[in-house]
Design a protein around this motif. Structure first.
Motif, short mmCIF file in Angstrom:
data_model
loop_
_atom_site.label_atom_id
_atom_site.label_comp_id
_atom_site.label_asym_id
_atom_site.label_seq_id
_atom_site.Cartn_x
_atom_site.Cartn_y
_atom_site.Cartn_z
N HIS A 1 0.82 -1.21 0.00
CA HIS A 1 0.00 0.00 0.00
C HIS A 1 0.86 1.26 0.00
O HIS A 1 1.97 1.27 0.52
CB HIS A 1 -0.94 0.01 1.21
CG HIS A 1 -2.06 -0.96 1.11
ND1 HIS A 1 -3.09 -0.81 0.20
CD2 HIS A 1 -2.31 -2.11 1.78
CE1 HIS A 1 -3.93 -1.83 0.34
NE2 HIS A 1 -3.48 -2.63 1.27
N LEU B 1 1.69 4.35 1.64
CA LEU B 1 1.49 4.82 3.02
C LEU B 1 1.00 6.27 3.07
O LEU B 1 0.38 6.67 4.05
CB LEU B 1 2.77 4.65 3.83
CG LEU B 1 3.19 3.18 4.04
CD1 LEU B 1 4.50 3.12 4.81
CD2 LEU B 1 2.11 2.39 4.76
N ALA C 1 4.41 -6.70 1.90
CA ALA C 1 3.08 -6.35 2.39
C ALA C 1 2.00 -6.72 1.37
O ALA C 1 1.90 -7.89 0.99
CB ALA C 1 3.03 -4.87 2.77
N THR D 1 6.36 -9.33 4.93
CA THR D 1 5.18 -8.60 5.41
C THR D 1 5.65 -7.73 6.57
O THR D 1 5.45 -8.07 7.74
CB THR D 1 4.07 -9.59 5.86
OG1 THR D 1 4.65 -10.59 6.73
CG2 THR D 1 3.44 -10.27 4.67
N GLY E 1 4.87 -4.77 7.80
CA GLY E 1 4.03 -3.72 8.36
C GLY E 1 4.22 -3.52 9.86
O GLY E 1 4.14 -2.38 10.35
N LEU F 1 1.87 -0.95 11.59
CA LEU F 1 0.66 -1.30 10.83
C LEU F 1 0.74 -2.78 10.45
O LEU F 1 1.33 -3.15 9.44
CB LEU F 1 0.55 -0.43 9.57
CG LEU F 1 -0.71 -0.63 8.71
CD1 LEU F 1 -1.98 -0.26 9.51
CD2 LEU F 1 -0.64 0.20 7.44
N CYS G 1 0.30 -6.41 9.09
CA CYS G 1 -0.16 -6.84 7.75
C CYS G 1 -1.33 -7.82 7.88
O CYS G 1 -1.23 -9.00 7.50
CB CYS G 1 0.99 -7.46 6.97
SG CYS G 1 2.18 -6.27 6.31
N GLY H 1 8.41 -9.25 10.47
CA GLY H 1 8.57 -8.41 9.29
C GLY H 1 9.80 -8.74 8.47
O GLY H 1 10.09 -8.06 7.47
#
Length: 293
Positions: free
Chosen positions: A100, A102, A145, A167, A169, A174, A176, A199
């Motif tokens: 995404h 951010l 992510a 992943t 996040g 944030l 995932c 992560g």
């Protein structure tokens, strides 16, 4: 049937659409908005194979709302056409997709906007599974992510040996959670949770070992191997492959008895198809089948 109806509804195009493809001209391209260079994906189609390219390398092919909607458009365009047999999703630059954007997730945007971003992303991921033709991810680089989610959502994933997956996040506060849906259905739980909790990235070889990827090849062989798989799929009966894909995903969450009940009926339906009979007769007669579509 609902998925097919949804695809048909999405695929409706108004007068503001035209055909185009970036790069070398092909026999057919995928429609895009008339503003030149406005879309963050490009698409082209030849011999039943549609190539969709995430084309925003300066932003690490972030899955912004615009990117997601552009990808959705390219997936849905004439999705029921018999000329479409298989789709390949790839990317420009060293990052397949960073996930995404951010900048779209700060509190300067409303919760409703954030909801639209995640809802659209979820729709695209579900569309891949519900799409009538197989969808292949061709990965050459980093997928993180929601980018990792995209790879996990595809039916087949081929990657170069220099690719990696994460992943991350949790590192920026944030978690995932939505990527975890696709990741947790592609790899064992303990592998997914280590990726989600730390992560930390995994290599292409680790991703292959755990089932996130179908195949890992040297970078110079990536396109050749992906196209080999795509050409094989494109040479087969579209109707049969589409029937089989839908049945596979339909039976997956079911208990064993229900799964066999559903797929037994699918086999009966398959036998009744023109291409089902053609294939069986061609095998018995020791000749190549001629598919109706």
């Amino acid at each position: 049937a609902m998925a097919a109806a949804g695809l048909r509804a999405f695929a409706t195009r108004g007068p503001g659409w035209r055909w185009r493809g970036r790069g070398a001209p092909l026999s057919a391209g995928v429609c895009s908005r008339s503003e030149p260079g406005a879309r963050p994906t490009s698409a082209r189609q030849r011999d039943g194979i549609r190539n969709i390219v995430l084309s925003d390398p300066k932003k690490r092919n972030a899955l912004s709302l615009a990117m997601l909607k552009s990808l959705q458009t390219d997936l849905l365009h004439e999705s029921e056409s018999k000329d479409l047999r298989v789709i390949i999703i790839s990317a420009e630059g060293p990052v397949f997709s960073s996930g995404h954007d951010l900048k779209e997730l700060t509190d300067e945007r409303s919760p409703d906007y954030h909801a639209e971003v995640f809802q659209t992303c979820s729709e695209v991921m579900m569309l891949i599974q519900n799409h009538p033709v197989p969808i292949i991810a061709m990965v050459n680089g980093l997928a993180t992510a929601a980018g990792c989610q995209l790879v996990a959502s595809c039916d087949i994933a081929v990657a170069s040996d220099k690719s990696s997956f994460a992943t991350p996040g949790v590192n920026i506060g944030l978690f995932c959670s939505t990527p975890g849906v696709a990741l947790g259905r592609a790899v064992p739980r303990k592998v997914a949770l280590e990726m989600l909790f730390t992560g930390e990235p995994i290599s292409a070889q680790e991703a292959l070992l755990h089932g996130l990827l179908s195949k890992v090849v040297p970078a110079e062989q990536l396109e050749e191997e992906t196209m080999r798989i795509a050409r094989k799929i494109a040479s087969l009966s579209r109707r049969v492959v589409s029937l089989g894909k839908a049945a596979f995903y339909r039976q997956l969450p079911q208990d064993l008895r229900t799964a066999y009940h559903l797929t037994s009926q699918t086999m009966v339906d398959n036998v009744a198809l023109q291409d089902g009979q053609e294939g069986i007769k061609a095998f018995i007669q020791k000749r190549k089948p001629i598919w109706s579509q």
